[in-house]
Design a protein around this motif. Structure first.
Motif, PDB file in Angstrom:
ATOM      1  N   ASN A 456       0.867  -1.175   0.000  1.00  0.00           N
ATOM      2  CA  ASN A 456       0.000   0.000   0.000  1.00  0.00           C
ATOM      3  C   ASN A 456       0.906   1.226   0.000  1.00  0.00           C
ATOM      4  O   ASN A 456       1.470   1.581   1.042  1.00  0.00           O
ATOM      5  N   PRO A 457       1.104   1.871  -1.152  1.00  0.00           N
ATOM      6  CA  PRO A 457       2.034   3.007  -1.225  1.00  0.00           C
ATOM      7  C   PRO A 457       1.712   4.135  -0.248  1.00  0.00           C
ATOM      8  O   PRO A 457       2.628   4.781   0.271  1.00  0.00           O
ATOM      9  N   LYS A 458       0.444   4.385   0.013  1.00  0.00           N
ATOM     10  CA  LYS A 458       0.096   5.448   0.968  1.00  0.00           C
ATOM     11  C   LYS A 458       0.540   5.074   2.379  1.00  0.00           C
ATOM     12  O   LYS A 458       1.038   5.922   3.129  1.00  0.00           O
ATOM     13  N   LEU A 459       0.362   3.813   2.745  1.00  0.00           N
ATOM     14  CA  LEU A 459       0.842   3.355   4.051  1.00  0.00           C
ATOM     15  C   LEU A 459       2.361   3.406   4.101  1.00  0.00           C
ATOM     16  O   LEU A 459       2.942   3.804   5.123  1.00  0.00           O
ATOM     17  N   ASP A 460       3.016   3.017   3.012  1.00  0.00           N
ATOM     18  CA  ASP A 460       4.486   3.082   2.959  1.00  0.00           C
ATOM     19  C   ASP A 460       4.980   4.486   3.289  1.00  0.00           C
ATOM     20  O   ASP A 460       5.961   4.662   4.026  1.00  0.00           O
ATOM     21  N   ALA A 461       4.312   5.480   2.749  1.00  0.00           N
ATOM     22  CA  ALA A 461       4.733   6.868   2.977  1.00  0.00           C
ATOM     23  C   ALA A 461       4.629   7.237   4.448  1.00  0.00           C
ATOM     24  O   ALA A 461       5.503   7.935   4.991  1.00  0.00           O
ATOM     25  N   VAL A 462       3.578   6.773   5.119  1.00  0.00           N
ATOM     26  CA  VAL A 462       3.425   7.064   6.546  1.00  0.00           C
ATOM     27  C   VAL A 462       4.504   6.346   7.356  1.00  0.00           C
ATOM     28  O   VAL A 462       5.111   6.923   8.257  1.00  0.00           O
ATOM     29  N   ILE A 463       4.751   5.071   7.029  1.00  0.00           N
ATOM     30  CA  ILE A 463       5.779   4.308   7.752  1.00  0.00           C
ATOM     31  C   ILE A 463       7.144   4.956   7.567  1.00  0.00           C
ATOM     32  O   ILE A 463       7.918   5.092   8.530  1.00  0.00           O
ATOM     33  N   ASP A 464       7.449   5.386   6.356  1.00  0.00           N
ATOM     34  CA  ASP A 464       8.729   6.053   6.099  1.00  0.00           C
ATOM     35  C   ASP A 464       8.821   7.374   6.855  1.00  0.00           C
ATOM     36  O   ASP A 464       9.901   7.742   7.357  1.00  0.00           O
ATOM     37  N   ALA A 465       7.706   8.070   6.971  1.00  0.00           N
ATOM     38  CA  ALA A 465       7.704   9.341   7.697  1.00  0.00           C
ATOM     39  C   ALA A 465       7.915   9.118   9.194  1.00  0.00           C
ATOM     40  O   ALA A 465       8.552   9.940   9.860  1.00  0.00           O
ATOM     41  N   ILE A 466       7.383   8.045   9.717  1.00  0.00           N
ATOM     42  CA  ILE A 466       7.580   7.732  11.139  1.00  0.00           C
ATOM     43  C   ILE A 466       9.067   7.582  11.440  1.00  0.00           C
ATOM     44  O   ILE A 466       9.560   8.055  12.474  1.00  0.00           O
ATOM     45  N   ARG A 467       9.790   6.940  10.546  1.00  0.00           N
ATOM     46  CA  ARG A 467      11.214   6.694  10.787  1.00  0.00           C
ATOM     47  C   ARG A 467      12.015   7.983  10.916  1.00  0.00           C
ATOM     48  O   ARG A 467      12.973   8.046  11.687  1.00  0.00           O
ATOM     49  N   VAL A 468      11.624   9.019  10.216  1.00  0.00           N
ATOM     50  CA  VAL A 468      12.446  10.236  10.181  1.00  0.00           C
ATOM     51  C   VAL A 468      11.891  11.369  11.034  1.00  0.00           C
ATOM     52  O   VAL A 468      12.544  12.410  11.165  1.00  0.00           O
ATOM     53  N   GLU A 469      10.719  11.199  11.644  1.00  0.00           N
ATOM     54  CA  GLU A 469      10.101  12.285  12.413  1.00  0.00           C
ATOM     55  C   GLU A 469      10.758  12.403  13.797  1.00  0.00           C
ATOM     56  O   GLU A 469      10.712  11.483  14.610  1.00  0.00           O
TER      57      GLU A 469
END
Length: 526
Positions: A456-469
């Motif tokens: 799910n590309p939209k979920l991927d974007a959220v997971i990736d954002a969690i890593r860098v926030e």
């Protein structure tokens, strides 16, 4: 007849355990159903391996008795800038072969853990390299900022570079490829215990490392030796505990827990689990393998996945199969994980009629056949059997296929199953689990344990954002957002969270962690 066989087995077990060191107060004998599979610390990321390997090997960070982060091989760390973390290494640490740990060993080990055959690489996603910046200083460089990097370093073991080069093990064992290397049966860590003997599927023997840097810690216990004995039969493990042949059973059968609590010479300790069990689905293949449906994959339809959930009476499974030693769950991560809101944990109700209706809506009014893969852990196999019967009743004709861990786990990590049951032990930081389970898979360390290759590309974007926030409040909000998206998509069916029970002799004192592992350095026998 059964009594005679048990007597013979116990005699054989006693002979197996009778090594040079007699069974004294400082020798702890642990029985479990499964073997660690390998001694290579980067080759696997599985519970039965973790319990053994990380008594021998250590990481830059550790955890205290309350499971909070604390220094280990690094005495301190700080974020030098958004893309650089600096770790100050502990001086005077010696490997079990007597050599001194240096920054070169740490750089080598991080690089090894990032390698393509390492099953720990997913934890280090975003780390581009480790750099020696002093004799006892190492910097980890990142492709993007990571405010909680230290949380991800537990179980990233530090190995001796010289020892690894000498024995041709500079890369992690390819466990899925059934590779045999020197590190499979040998070890050279810095931990409180050193490997003395490893016989796969029989026994692993650890002995106290008298040169361990943490010897003066007031929390330490009094063990001179630990023996992990593989006893596959539940009844035989408990018989060995009752007879005094072993001192600790880490996975007592659920049906025996209450009885064990009434035994005067046995005590049972329990903590809530940090992980949980799931079913997940092949969502990548255009046609479902081992099915009578051709040209389609039913699990690509959310209504079918929802039908599976409605078909499962998990409350009944917990009550009858697990004897109440678990709780049904609706959330996809434990509330013990930072940012995992328990309010997101509403289970879909058991509703066979609704399951049948959903199957019909999805174009499968007569249901379909599927194969469910399960590991041959007794209680997990029993749950799979009960679930297979429930699914069959609504038209999902489920054939159970059970395999030993060395066959099952490669099938899990290589997405070789159509429908599979597995357990996940989370860490306190949510990104580790979200990335490992739900991120779109690729070989760079994303979605390593995404067994159904859900994407799910939209979920991927959220997971990736969690890593860098860097803002923890924002991170927690993002975790909630990710879990909401997962609940809407249903790539998995969350099943239950166990109560972790350990049964032991009355003279054993342990610290029990919520990830179902133990720190033997703290264990004490009275």
């Amino acid at each position: 007849m059964k009594h005679t066989l048990l007597t013979r087995w116990l005699a054989a077990l006693a002979a197996t355990l009778a090594l040079a060191v007699p069974a004294a107060a400082q020798t702890l004998r642990i029985a479990s159903a499964f073997d660690p599979q390998t001694q290579d610390p980067h080759a696997l990321a599985l519970l039965y391996h973790t319990r053994v390997a990380y008594q021998v090997y250590e990481s830059l960070v550790g955890r205290d008795a309350a499971f909070k982060l604390e220094p280990a091989l690094a005495t301190s760390w700080q974020q030098m800038d958004p893309k650089r973390w600096r770790f100050q290494l502990r001086p005077g640490v010696r490997f079990h072969d007597g050599s001194t740990m240096t920054a070169d060993d740490v750089v080598f080990s991080i690089t090894r853990a990032l390698g393509k055959t390492s099953q720990r690489a997913f934890q280090l996603k975003g780390v581009t390299q480790a750099v020696k910046t002093g004799p006892l200083t190492v910097d980890l460089l990142l492709e993007t900022p990571d405010a909680v990097l230290p949380e991800k370093l537990q179980y990233i073991s530090i190995m001796s570079r010289a020892w690894s080069e000498q024995h041709g093990v500079t890369a992690a064992q390819d466990f899925n490829g059934k590779q045999e290397t020197f590190a499979v049966r040998n070890a050279n860590g810095t931990g409180p215990f050193k490997l003395a003997r490893y016989e796969p599927d029989v026994v692993t023997v650890l002995q106290r490392h008298d040169g361990w840097w943490g010897q003066a810690d007031a929390r330490n216990g009094n063990l001179a030796e630990v023996r992990f004995v593989v006893i596959k039969s539940d009844a035989t493990r408990l018989a060995a505990l009752a007879s005094g042949e072993v001192d600790l059973v880490l996975d007592p059968p659920f049906q025996d827990v209450e009885r064990l609590k009434r035994q005067p010479k046995i005590k049972v300790t329990a903590v809530p689990e940090l992980g949980q069990q799931y079913f997940t689905f092949d969502q990548a293949r255009p046609e479902l393998e081992f099915s009578d449906v051709k040209g389609r994959n039913p699990f690509q339809d959310r209504r079918v996945r929802q039908a599976v959930w409605h078909a499962l009476n998990v409350e009944l499974i917990v009550d009858k199969v697990l004897r109440g030693q678990a709780e049904p769950v609706g959330t996809f991560l434990s509330p013990l994980v930072d940012g995992a809101d328990p309010a997101l944990g509403r289970r879909l109700p058991f509703d066979p009629a609704r399951a049948k209706a959903l199957l019909a809506e999805a174009g499968y009014p007569d249901g379909f056949a599927v194969t469910l893969d399960c590991v041959n852990v007794t209680w997990r196999q029993a749950v799979c059997q009960a679930a297979a019967a429930m699914l069959t009743q609504v038209g999902i004709r489920t054939t159970l296929r059970v395999a030993a861990p060395n066959l099952f786990f490669p099938k899990l990590s290589q997405a070789g199953a159509s429908f599979i049951e597995f357990g996940w032990t989370a860490s306190p930081d949510a990104w580790n689990s979200l990335n490992g389970l739900f991120r779109t898979f690729d070989r760079s360390g994303l979605g390593t344990f995404n067994a159904g290759r859900y994407s799910n590309p939209k979920l991927d974007a959220v997971i990736d954002a969690i890593r860098v926030e860097p803002d923890l409040a924002k991170r927690r909000a993002m975790v909630g957002q990710a879990l909401t998206m997962i609940a809407e998509d249903l790539p998995y069916v969350p099943l239950y969270r166990r109560k972790l029970n350990w049964a032991m002799a009355a003279n054993v004192d342990l610290v029990q962690w919520p990830n179902d592992t133990l720190e033997l350095r703290w264990a004490r026998m009275k």
